[in-house]
Motif scaffolding. Structure first.
Motif, mmCIF file in Angstrom:
data_model
loop_
_atom_site.group_PDB
_atom_site.id
_atom_site.type_symbol
_atom_site.label_atom_id
_atom_site.label_comp_id
_atom_site.label_asym_id
_atom_site.label_seq_id
_atom_site.Cartn_x
_atom_site.Cartn_y
_atom_site.Cartn_z
ATOM 1 N N ASP A 56 -2.795 9.502 7.355
ATOM 2 C CA ASP A 56 -2.192 8.356 8.027
ATOM 3 C C ASP A 56 -0.834 8.066 7.393
ATOM 4 O O ASP A 56 -0.713 8.045 6.164
ATOM 5 C CB ASP A 56 -3.114 7.135 7.900
ATOM 6 C CG ASP A 56 -2.676 6.013 8.800
ATOM 7 O OD1 ASP A 56 -1.589 5.437 8.565
ATOM 8 O OD2 ASP A 56 -3.421 5.704 9.750
ATOM 9 N N PRO A 57 0.204 7.838 8.173
ATOM 10 C CA PRO A 57 1.532 7.557 7.624
ATOM 11 C C PRO A 57 1.575 6.317 6.730
ATOM 12 O O PRO A 57 2.486 6.184 5.919
ATOM 13 C CB PRO A 57 2.416 7.359 8.856
ATOM 14 C CG PRO A 57 1.642 7.846 10.015
ATOM 15 C CD PRO A 57 0.207 7.883 9.641
ATOM 16 N N ALA A 58 0.612 5.430 6.853
ATOM 17 C CA ALA A 58 0.592 4.213 6.041
ATOM 18 C C ALA A 58 -0.032 4.444 4.659
ATOM 19 O O ALA A 58 -0.072 3.525 3.839
ATOM 20 C CB ALA A 58 -0.177 3.113 6.774
ATOM 21 N N PHE A 59 -0.530 5.649 4.381
ATOM 22 C CA PHE A 59 -1.121 5.945 3.073
ATOM 23 C C PHE A 59 -0.020 6.208 2.069
ATOM 24 O O PHE A 59 0.948 6.870 2.389
ATOM 25 C CB PHE A 59 -2.045 7.168 3.170
ATOM 26 C CG PHE A 59 -2.801 7.428 1.895
ATOM 27 C CD1 PHE A 59 -3.962 6.722 1.623
ATOM 28 C CD2 PHE A 59 -2.349 8.337 0.972
ATOM 29 C CE1 PHE A 59 -4.657 6.932 0.446
ATOM 30 C CE2 PHE A 59 -3.035 8.557 -0.213
ATOM 31 C CZ PHE A 59 -4.189 7.853 -0.470
ATOM 32 N N PRO A 60 -0.106 5.671 0.859
ATOM 33 C CA PRO A 60 -1.196 4.895 0.288
ATOM 34 C C PRO A 60 -0.970 3.398 0.423
ATOM 35 O O PRO A 60 0.147 2.913 0.301
ATOM 36 C CB PRO A 60 -1.151 5.288 -1.192
ATOM 37 C CG PRO A 60 0.308 5.516 -1.475
ATOM 38 C CD PRO A 60 0.876 6.081 -0.178
ATOM 39 N N PRO A 61 -2.033 2.662 0.656
ATOM 40 C CA PRO A 61 -1.951 1.204 0.606
ATOM 41 C C PRO A 61 -2.080 0.737 -0.848
ATOM 42 O O PRO A 61 -2.297 1.561 -1.740
ATOM 43 C CB PRO A 61 -3.174 0.769 1.426
ATOM 44 C CG PRO A 61 -4.160 1.871 1.171
ATOM 45 C CD PRO A 61 -3.345 3.134 1.054
ATOM 46 N N ASP A 62 -1.980 -0.554 -1.057
ATOM 47 C CA ASP A 62 -2.168 -1.094 -2.404
ATOM 48 C C ASP A 62 -3.606 -0.915 -2.873
ATOM 49 O O ASP A 62 -3.859 -0.622 -4.037
ATOM 50 C CB ASP A 62 -1.836 -2.598 -2.446
ATOM 51 C CG ASP A 62 -0.397 -2.903 -2.080
ATOM 52 O OD1 ASP A 62 0.501 -2.109 -2.461
ATOM 53 O OD2 ASP A 62 -0.164 -3.919 -1.403
ATOM 54 N N VAL A 63 -4.551 -1.135 -1.962
ATOM 55 C CA VAL A 63 -5.980 -1.111 -2.282
ATOM 56 C C VAL A 63 -6.713 -0.288 -1.237
ATOM 57 O O VAL A 63 -6.405 -0.383 -0.050
ATOM 58 C CB VAL A 63 -6.579 -2.542 -2.288
ATOM 59 C CG1 VAL A 63 -8.068 -2.514 -2.592
ATOM 60 C CG2 VAL A 63 -5.849 -3.444 -3.258
ATOM 61 N N VAL A 64 -7.692 0.489 -1.693
ATOM 62 C CA VAL A 64 -8.570 1.222 -0.785
ATOM 63 C C VAL A 64 -10.004 0.753 -1.048
ATOM 64 O O VAL A 64 -10.446 0.727 -2.196
ATOM 65 C CB VAL A 64 -8.486 2.745 -0.993
ATOM 66 C CG1 VAL A 64 -9.519 3.473 -0.135
ATOM 67 C CG2 VAL A 64 -7.087 3.250 -0.696
ATOM 68 N N ILE A 65 -10.699 0.370 0.021
ATOM 69 C CA ILE A 65 -12.114 -0.001 -0.081
ATOM 70 C C ILE A 65 -12.930 1.178 0.443
ATOM 71 O O ILE A 65 -12.711 1.638 1.561
ATOM 72 C CB ILE A 65 -12.436 -1.262 0.736
ATOM 73 C CG1 ILE A 65 -11.597 -2.445 0.265
ATOM 74 C CG2 ILE A 65 -13.933 -1.584 0.633
ATOM 75 C CD1 ILE A 65 -11.751 -3.681 1.137
#
Length: 124
Positions: A56-65
């Motif tokens: 996903d182009p939005a990876f990485p987010p601040d937090v991954v659950i």
């Protein structure tokens, strides 16, 4: 399930970007809906697999659950390591099973007993 990218609509302020993945499509949809309504949380990625998350182009987010499901091909250890390599904080929701964590992985993630507890951690 295909990638689902959800953007929070707010009026400014700091947001924590979040990625969520769970192999159970129904649970994933429910949790994505909950996160999309949490103030201060910008749900960027809701994915049914690690591959969908990573591409996903939005990876990485601040937090991954993460919630590991029985029978998944990719180990919880690998998921945690990959997300940490990308500098994402990892919160693992334990489903009560005896997930086998490698000795070094415990230091790379935050374990919680419920999704609600994960949301509370992000909000704090």
């Amino acid at each position: 399930m295909s990638n689902a990218t959800v953007r929070a609509t707010g009026t400014g302020g700091a947001h924590t970007t979040v990625g969520l993945f769970d192999a159970d499509a129904g649970v994933l949809a429910e949790r994505a809906e909950v996160l999309s309504r949490v103030p201060g949380v910008d749900l960027r990625i809701a994915a049914g697999s690690l591959g969908q998350m990573l591409t996903d182009p939005a990876f990485p987010p601040d937090v991954v659950i993460v919630q590991q499901r029985e029978g998944e091909r990719v180990s919880i250890n690998y998921k945690i390591r990959v997300c940490r390599l990308a500098d994402a904080r990892v919160i693992v929701v334990s489903n009560g099973s005896a997930e086998h964590l490698a000795h070094d992985v415990g230091l790379l993630m935050t374990p919680v007993k419920s999704f609600d507890e994960a949301v509370a951690l992000i909000r704090s």
